[in-house]
Design a protein around this motif. Structure first.
Motif, PDB file in Angstrom:
ATOM      1  N   ARG A 123       6.780 -94.708 -96.208  1.00  0.00           N
ATOM      2  CA  ARG A 123       7.670 -95.067 -95.120  1.00  0.00           C
ATOM      3  C   ARG A 123       7.518 -93.714 -94.454  1.00  0.00           C
ATOM      4  NH1 ARG A 123      12.146 -99.289 -94.820  1.00  0.00           N
ATOM      5  NH2 ARG A 123      10.689-100.411 -93.337  1.00  0.00           N
ATOM      6  N   VAL A 124       6.949 -93.914 -93.085  1.00  0.00           N
ATOM      7  CA  VAL A 124       7.141 -92.808 -92.219  1.00  0.00           C
ATOM      8  C   VAL A 124       7.815 -93.090 -90.887  1.00  0.00           C
ATOM      9  CG1 VAL A 124       4.824 -93.091 -91.330  1.00  0.00           C
ATOM     10  CG2 VAL A 124       6.108 -90.755 -91.273  1.00  0.00           C
ATOM     11  N   ILE A 125       8.686 -92.347 -90.206  1.00  0.00           N
ATOM     12  CA  ILE A 125       9.289 -92.306 -89.026  1.00  0.00           C
ATOM     13  C   ILE A 125       8.190 -91.362 -87.944  1.00  0.00           C
ATOM     14  CG2 ILE A 125      11.277 -91.739 -87.552  1.00  0.00           C
ATOM     15  CD1 ILE A 125      13.088 -92.277 -90.227  1.00  0.00           C
ATOM     16  N   VAL A 126       7.489 -92.178 -87.128  1.00  0.00           N
ATOM     17  CA  VAL A 126       6.723 -91.554 -86.126  1.00  0.00           C
ATOM     18  C   VAL A 126       7.555 -91.469 -85.008  1.00  0.00           C
ATOM     19  CG1 VAL A 126       4.521 -91.588 -85.180  1.00  0.00           C
ATOM     20  CG2 VAL A 126       4.835 -92.247 -87.457  1.00  0.00           C
ATOM     21  N   TYR A 127       7.866 -90.392 -84.582  1.00  0.00           N
ATOM     22  CA  TYR A 127       8.392 -90.343 -83.050  1.00  0.00           C
ATOM     23  C   TYR A 127       7.783 -89.676 -82.127  1.00  0.00           C
ATOM     24  CZ  TYR A 127      10.880 -85.760 -83.318  1.00  0.00           C
ATOM     25  OH  TYR A 127      10.915 -84.378 -83.446  1.00  0.00           O
ATOM     26  N   PHE A 128       7.831 -90.015 -80.947  1.00  0.00           N
ATOM     27  CA  PHE A 128       6.868 -89.214 -79.773  1.00  0.00           C
ATOM     28  C   PHE A 128       7.955 -88.743 -78.752  1.00  0.00           C
ATOM     29  CE2 PHE A 128       4.448 -92.741 -81.614  1.00  0.00           C
ATOM     30  CZ  PHE A 128       3.068 -92.234 -81.573  1.00  0.00           C
ATOM     31  N   PHE A 129       7.670 -87.363 -78.559  1.00  0.00           N
ATOM     32  CA  PHE A 129       8.531 -86.492 -77.479  1.00  0.00           C
ATOM     33  C   PHE A 129       7.743 -85.798 -76.558  1.00  0.00           C
ATOM     34  CE2 PHE A 129       7.396 -83.846 -81.067  1.00  0.00           C
ATOM     35  CZ  PHE A 129       7.378 -82.519 -80.493  1.00  0.00           C
ATOM     36  N   PRO A 130       8.240 -85.656 -75.424  1.00  0.00           N
ATOM     37  CA  PRO A 130       7.698 -85.076 -74.350  1.00  0.00           C
ATOM     38  C   PRO A 130       7.182 -83.614 -74.299  1.00  0.00           C
ATOM     39  CG  PRO A 130       9.553 -86.369 -73.492  1.00  0.00           C
ATOM     40  CD  PRO A 130       9.421 -86.362 -74.996  1.00  0.00           C
ATOM     41  N   ALA A 131       7.835 -83.117 -74.839  1.00  0.00           N
ATOM     42  CA  ALA A 131       7.604 -81.414 -74.690  1.00  0.00           C
ATOM     43  C   ALA A 131       8.266 -80.588 -75.795  1.00  0.00           C
ATOM     44  CB  ALA A 131       7.507 -80.966 -73.257  1.00  0.00           C
ATOM     45  N   ALA A 132       7.748 -79.795 -76.337  1.00  0.00           N
ATOM     46  CA  ALA A 132       8.327 -78.769 -77.405  1.00  0.00           C
ATOM     47  C   ALA A 132       8.938 -77.792 -76.628  1.00  0.00           C
ATOM     48  CB  ALA A 132       7.418 -78.271 -78.428  1.00  0.00           C
ATOM     49  N   LEU A 133      10.187 -77.265 -77.113  1.00  0.00           N
ATOM     50  CA  LEU A 133      10.913 -76.052 -76.570  1.00  0.00           C
ATOM     51  C   LEU A 133      11.516 -76.375 -75.364  1.00  0.00           C
ATOM     52  CD1 LEU A 133       8.091 -73.466 -77.112  1.00  0.00           C
ATOM     53  CD2 LEU A 133      10.109 -73.747 -78.548  1.00  0.00           C
ATOM     54  N   THR A 134      11.966 -77.643 -75.050  1.00  0.00           N
ATOM     55  CA  THR A 134      12.722 -78.336 -74.023  1.00  0.00           C
ATOM     56  C   THR A 134      14.112 -78.623 -74.527  1.00  0.00           C
ATOM     57  OG1 THR A 134      11.876 -80.572 -73.970  1.00  0.00           O
ATOM     58  CG2 THR A 134      10.636 -78.807 -72.497  1.00  0.00           C
TER      59      THR A 134
END
Length: 158
Positions: free
Chosen positions: A32-43
């Protein structure tokens, strides 16, 4: 906007990680994998969310979950993010936004009261069968960066 629902087939993907190595959904076969989408690293918001996932890694792993974060950033920027925050999970680069779009995690959203096109902060729990095909178990769109991981842990009983 169409959105993925529990029971739907999880879109397969292969993206480069922060070390420029290919990672595919099928690499998590039998898990099982939690796949999460985020806008921008280092914010600030994305850092809060990533640090929260990192702090929960051992408990999530003990419950059988792995974590993967995906953003439109370059592998180089993701590597800086991983190093700066000492993150212990996989970060994947989707600069063409193909996977973001396949998961309906890219499109129109509201930012500071204005409609803009961008990443829709989203989280999915994917059951990956032994052959490497995934099924959506949990689909959450427009999640908040702060408090999201704690809420997800409660919902998963972790």
């Amino acid at each position: 906007m169409p959105t993925l629902q529990p029971g739907d087939v999880a879109p397969a993907f292969t993206l480069l990680d922060a070390d420029q190595q290919p990672v595919s959904l099928s690499d998590f076969a039998g898990g099982r994998v939690i796949v999460y989408f985020f806008p921008a690293a280092l914010t600030p918001g994305c850092t809060t969310q990533a640090v929260d996932f990192d702090a929960a890694l051992s408990d999530l792993a003990a419950a059988g979950y792995q974590v993967v974060g995906i953003s439109p950033d370059s592998p180089e920027k993701l590597a800086r993010f991983r190093e700066q925050e000492s993150l212990g999970f996989t970060l994947l680069a989707d600069p063409d936004k193909n996977v973001l779009k396949a998961y309906d995690a890219y499109g129109m959203r509201v930012l500071y009261g204005k409609q803009i096109e961008g990443v829709i902060r989203s989280t999915f729990v994917v059951d990956v069968d032994d052959a490497g095909a995934g099924t959506i178990a949990v689909a959450q769109y427009n999640v908040r960066a702060t408090g999201h991981v704690a809420k997800l842990r409660r919902e998963l009983g972790v």
